[in-house]
Write an enzyme that holds these catalytic residues in place. Structure first.
Site, PDB file in Angstrom:
ATOM      1  NE  ARG A   1      -6.193 -12.148   9.562  1.00  0.00           N
ATOM      2  CZ  ARG A   1      -5.363 -11.137   9.295  1.00  0.00           C
ATOM      3  NH1 ARG A   1      -4.846 -11.010   8.099  1.00  0.00           N
ATOM      4  NH2 ARG A   1      -5.065 -10.247  10.212  1.00  0.00           N
TER       5      ARG A   1
ATOM      6  CG  PHE B   1      -9.605  -1.906   2.898  1.00  0.00           C
ATOM      7  CD1 PHE B   1      -8.337  -1.519   3.313  1.00  0.00           C
ATOM      8  CD2 PHE B   1     -10.230  -2.956   3.539  1.00  0.00           C
ATOM      9  CE1 PHE B   1      -7.701  -2.170   4.365  1.00  0.00           C
ATOM     10  CE2 PHE B   1      -9.611  -3.607   4.606  1.00  0.00           C
ATOM     11  CZ  PHE B   1      -8.351  -3.204   5.015  1.00  0.00           C
TER      12      PHE B   1
ATOM     13  CG  ASP C   1      -1.954   0.925   1.351  1.00  0.00           C
ATOM     14  OD1 ASP C   1      -2.790   0.989   0.448  1.00  0.00           O
ATOM     15  OD2 ASP C   1      -1.952   1.689   2.333  1.00  0.00           O
TER      16      ASP C   1
HETATM   17  P1  IMP Z   1       2.042  -0.652   3.683  1.00  0.00           P
HETATM   18  O1  IMP Z   1       3.096  -0.685   4.733  1.00  0.00           O
HETATM   19  O2  IMP Z   1       1.274   0.647   3.735  1.00  0.00           O
HETATM   20  O3  IMP Z   1       2.549  -0.944   2.289  1.00  0.00           O
HETATM   21  O4  IMP Z   1       0.942  -1.675   4.091  1.00  0.00           O
HETATM   22  C1  IMP Z   1       1.033  -3.017   3.903  1.00  0.00           C
HETATM   23  C2  IMP Z   1       0.074  -3.729   4.863  1.00  0.00           C
HETATM   24  O5  IMP Z   1      -1.149  -3.020   5.021  1.00  0.00           O
HETATM   25  C3  IMP Z   1      -0.300  -5.086   4.331  1.00  0.00           C
HETATM   26  O6  IMP Z   1       0.545  -6.084   4.810  1.00  0.00           O
HETATM   27  C4  IMP Z   1      -1.715  -5.263   4.816  1.00  0.00           C
HETATM   28  O7  IMP Z   1      -1.709  -5.919   6.069  1.00  0.00           O
HETATM   29  C5  IMP Z   1      -2.270  -3.880   5.013  1.00  0.00           C
HETATM   30  N1  IMP Z   1      -3.174  -3.483   3.911  1.00  0.00           N
HETATM   31  C6  IMP Z   1      -2.962  -2.525   2.984  1.00  0.00           C
HETATM   32  N2  IMP Z   1      -3.983  -2.436   2.112  1.00  0.00           N
HETATM   33  C7  IMP Z   1      -4.883  -3.367   2.498  1.00  0.00           C
HETATM   34  C8  IMP Z   1      -6.164  -3.783   1.968  1.00  0.00           C
HETATM   35  O8  IMP Z   1      -6.706  -3.282   0.964  1.00  0.00           O
HETATM   36  N3  IMP Z   1      -6.767  -4.799   2.648  1.00  0.00           N
HETATM   37  C9  IMP Z   1      -6.233  -5.396   3.740  1.00  0.00           C
HETATM   38  N4  IMP Z   1      -5.039  -5.049   4.259  1.00  0.00           N
HETATM   39  C10 IMP Z   1      -4.368  -4.040   3.647  1.00  0.00           C
HETATM   40 MG    MG Z   2      -3.315  -6.708   7.606  1.00  0.00          MG
END
Ligand code: IMP
Ligand code: MG
Length: 181
Positions: free
Chosen positions: A166, A153, A104
């Site tokens: 999940r 999301f 993300d």
């Molecule tokens: P980042 O550090 O912002 O890249 O976030 C990564 C983490 O955010 C992932 O391992 C997920 O656990 C969570 N995440 C980000 N987007 C989503 C989504 O659309 N659904 C569920 N979990 C998400």
């Molecule tokens: Mg998560």
């Protein structure tokens, strides 16, 4: 389809094809002289990694880490905490491949990659099932990507909303009314 899911974004068949394609790429890249260790980032990557490892044919070991970056909502807190660390006496001989469910902002994987390189792994690469490139806050390009998705999301196939959904076998978008905030 589950009553809280508005639409299915990625079907079971598509997930099967994507994991097969990534497994073939990994087989090609880790053919010789490597000690491949898949590092599952709990809990979201559990289902992806278990399907992926069945399709990889080169020798591999598995390990797990757990980090927290999210609260129980849909927005990131930014800070990364290591809740379960990777402890291996042979780390200097390991070619780690971090297996993540989704990228993300990019903070989790860029932090973890740096962390594991500094810890002394021989090599560290990254593999993500899903990628939301439009959401990046930290510049990060994973080595293996399943599918790029829009800024929605998503849940299922390991991914959660407040620890739910999940176990769904597909990746879906929640109905807007489920977000209580
Ligand atoms: P980042 O550090 O912002 O890249 O976030 C990564 C983490 O955010 C992932 O391992 C997920 O656990 C969570 N995440 C980000 N987007 C989503 C989504 O659309 N659904 C569920 N979990 C998400
Ligand atoms: Mg998560």
């Amino acid at each position: 389809m589950h009553k809280d899911i508005g639409k299915i974004l990625i079907t079971e068949k598509e997930l099967d094809e994507v994991t097969a394609r990534i497994a073939a790429e990994i087989d090609r890249d880790y053919a010789d002289g490597k000690k491949l260790v898949l590092v599952c980032i709990l809990k979201g990557s559990l289902m992806f990694m278990s399907d992926l490892m069945k399709k990889i044919t080169v020798p591999l070991e598995i390990d797990c880490m757990r980090v927290s970056s999210y609260g129980c909502g849909t927005t990131s807190s930014g800070a990364i905490n290591i809740i379960l660390d990777l402890i291996r006496p042979d780390l200097a001989e390991c070619d780690l491949l971090i297996i993540e469910d989704i990228i993300d902002s990019g903070s989790t994987l860029s932090y973890l990659t740096r962390y594991l390189v500094n810890k002394g792994a021989r090599s560290v690469r990254t593999c993500t099932l899903l990628d939301k490139p439009s959401r990046r806050k930290v510049q990060f390009v994973p080595d293996y990507v399943g599918i790029e998705i829009p800024d929605e999301f998503v849940v299922g196939y390991g991914l959660d909303y407040a620890e739910n959904y999940r176990a769904l076998p597909y990746v879906g978008v929640l109905k807007p009314e489920i977000y209580s905030e």
